[in-house]
Design a protein around this motif. Structure first.
Motif, mmCIF file in Angstrom:
data_model
loop_
_atom_site.group_PDB
_atom_site.id
_atom_site.type_symbol
_atom_site.label_atom_id
_atom_site.label_comp_id
_atom_site.label_asym_id
_atom_site.label_seq_id
_atom_site.Cartn_x
_atom_site.Cartn_y
_atom_site.Cartn_z
ATOM 1 N N TYR A 144 0.893 -1.105 -0.169
ATOM 2 C CA TYR A 144 -0.158 0.212 0.118
ATOM 3 C C TYR A 144 0.875 1.280 0.059
ATOM 4 O O TYR A 144 1.795 1.415 0.640
ATOM 5 C CB TYR A 144 -0.756 -0.060 1.126
ATOM 6 C CG TYR A 144 -1.701 1.023 1.324
ATOM 7 C CD1 TYR A 144 -2.923 1.305 0.495
ATOM 8 C CD2 TYR A 144 -1.592 2.069 2.133
ATOM 9 C CE1 TYR A 144 -3.686 2.572 0.568
ATOM 10 C CE2 TYR A 144 -2.342 3.226 2.415
ATOM 11 C CZ TYR A 144 -3.255 3.453 1.611
ATOM 12 O OH TYR A 144 -4.153 4.611 1.714
ATOM 13 N N ILE A 145 0.583 2.112 -0.919
ATOM 14 C CA ILE A 145 1.500 3.262 -1.136
ATOM 15 C C ILE A 145 0.475 4.384 -0.744
ATOM 16 O O ILE A 145 -0.330 4.834 -1.730
ATOM 17 C CB ILE A 145 2.281 3.428 -2.337
ATOM 18 C CG1 ILE A 145 3.026 2.238 -2.621
ATOM 19 C CG2 ILE A 145 2.670 4.647 -2.584
ATOM 20 C CD1 ILE A 145 3.500 2.225 -4.128
ATOM 21 N N SER A 146 0.569 5.029 0.276
ATOM 22 C CA SER A 146 -0.383 5.962 0.919
ATOM 23 C C SER A 146 -0.571 7.408 0.173
ATOM 24 O O SER A 146 -1.546 7.878 0.008
ATOM 25 C CB SER A 146 -0.373 6.699 2.316
ATOM 26 O OG SER A 146 0.880 6.921 2.502
ATOM 27 N N ASP A 147 0.696 7.650 -0.411
ATOM 28 C CA ASP A 147 0.513 8.981 -1.335
ATOM 29 C C ASP A 147 0.880 8.863 -2.625
ATOM 30 O O ASP A 147 1.318 9.809 -3.369
ATOM 31 C CB ASP A 147 1.618 9.790 -0.637
ATOM 32 C CG ASP A 147 3.151 9.359 -0.614
ATOM 33 O OD1 ASP A 147 3.249 8.058 -0.981
ATOM 34 O OD2 ASP A 147 4.206 10.148 -0.441
ATOM 35 N N ALA A 148 0.063 7.656 -3.104
ATOM 36 C CA ALA A 148 0.578 7.645 -4.478
ATOM 37 C C ALA A 148 -0.188 8.323 -5.340
ATOM 38 O O ALA A 148 -1.551 8.936 -4.929
ATOM 39 C CB ALA A 148 -0.386 6.242 -4.879
ATOM 40 N N ALA A 149 0.408 9.021 -6.347
ATOM 41 C CA ALA A 149 -0.307 10.102 -7.098
ATOM 42 C C ALA A 149 -0.455 9.734 -8.844
ATOM 43 O O ALA A 149 -1.310 10.211 -9.415
ATOM 44 C CB ALA A 149 0.567 11.358 -7.058
ATOM 45 N N SER B 242 4.730 8.662 -6.439
ATOM 46 C CA SER B 242 4.296 9.481 -5.187
ATOM 47 C C SER B 242 4.888 10.939 -5.567
ATOM 48 O O SER B 242 5.643 11.145 -6.530
ATOM 49 C CB SER B 242 4.784 9.047 -3.911
ATOM 50 O OG SER B 242 6.100 9.482 -3.874
ATOM 51 N N PRO B 243 4.588 11.898 -4.934
ATOM 52 C CA PRO B 243 5.351 13.424 -4.838
ATOM 53 C C PRO B 243 6.842 13.197 -4.999
ATOM 54 O O PRO B 243 7.437 14.210 -5.553
ATOM 55 C CB PRO B 243 4.526 14.067 -4.155
ATOM 56 C CG PRO B 243 3.308 13.575 -3.535
ATOM 57 C CD PRO B 243 3.637 12.089 -3.776
ATOM 58 N N SER B 244 7.596 12.129 -4.136
ATOM 59 C CA SER B 244 8.868 12.348 -4.197
ATOM 60 C C SER B 244 9.832 10.915 -4.465
ATOM 61 O O SER B 244 10.850 10.996 -4.479
ATOM 62 C CB SER B 244 9.218 12.564 -2.704
ATOM 63 O OG SER B 244 8.653 11.843 -1.706
ATOM 64 N N LYS B 245 8.719 9.804 -4.806
ATOM 65 C CA LYS B 245 9.379 8.726 -4.994
ATOM 66 C C LYS B 245 8.807 7.824 -6.122
ATOM 67 O O LYS B 245 7.726 8.013 -6.545
ATOM 68 C CB LYS B 245 9.443 7.752 -3.649
ATOM 69 C CG LYS B 245 9.991 8.391 -2.796
ATOM 70 C CD LYS B 245 9.987 7.400 -1.204
ATOM 71 C CE LYS B 245 10.740 7.967 -0.107
ATOM 72 N NZ LYS B 245 10.344 7.108 1.130
ATOM 73 N N GLU C 94 10.275 0.335 -4.068
ATOM 74 C CA GLU C 94 10.987 1.598 -4.129
ATOM 75 C C GLU C 94 12.335 1.457 -4.965
ATOM 76 O O GLU C 94 13.302 0.961 -4.858
ATOM 77 C CB GLU C 94 11.374 2.225 -2.811
ATOM 78 C CG GLU C 94 11.638 3.696 -2.968
ATOM 79 C CD GLU C 94 11.841 4.346 -1.721
ATOM 80 O OE1 GLU C 94 12.835 5.147 -1.563
ATOM 81 O OE2 GLU C 94 11.195 4.085 -0.638
#
Length: 160
Positions: free
Chosen positions: A5-10, A23-26, A39
């Protein structure tokens, strides 16, 4: 984060045979052998654009640029003449606009400290002219660094 689960997936995307999540950074890539996202490393947002730095009917080629603190330095070849401009990023004004650096081909721009180097070919020579970014109109005289360049290859590369 275990990859399930990737909580900040964009963004969900694919590249060749990889399923990617950003994500915003990865950046993450799905590993089928592990059954989870792994990652891959940091992700940097890059945007491109274009802006006119010279208006001329001549043949402009071999463009290069660099950002130095709050300044952008542009170099290009215009019909056998090396030219440059320096723009202040804060207000988009030009401190130097379409100034000649001399006769030459295939210019590149590089930086050491606060000094910008315009490196170019002139016949069988490789030369540079430099200026302090804080006084960009004070272009120093040309210095020859190589006097037997193979002109049939026509390549100049600069890594600093």
């Amino acid at each position: 984060m275990d990859g399930s689960y990737i909580s900040d997936a964009a963004v969900l995307s694919k590249y060749k045979n990889e399923l990617l999540v950003m994500s915003p950074s990865k950046l993450y890539s799905y590993s089928s052998s592990l059954s989870k996202f792994v990652e891959k490393g940091p992700l940097y947002s890059i945007s491109t654009g274009e802006a006119s730095v010279s208006k001329t009917a001549n043949n402009i080629t071999q463009c290069d640029s660099i950002i130095i603190d709050q300044f952008k330095v542009f170099v290009w070849e215009d019909s056998g003449t090396v030219r440059y401009s320096v723009q202040d990023i804060s207000d988009a004004s030009f401190l130097v606009s379409n100034k000649s650096a001399g006769t030459g081909v295939r210019p590149v721009v590089s930086l050491i400290g606060n000094t910008a180097y315009i490196i170019y070919g002139d016949g069988a020579d490789v030369k540079y002219r430099r200026f302090n970014i804080l006084t960009p109109t004070s272009l120093e005289a040309a210095v020859t660094v190589i006097s037997d360049r193979n002109t049939t290859l026509g390549l100049i590369s600069c890594y600093m």
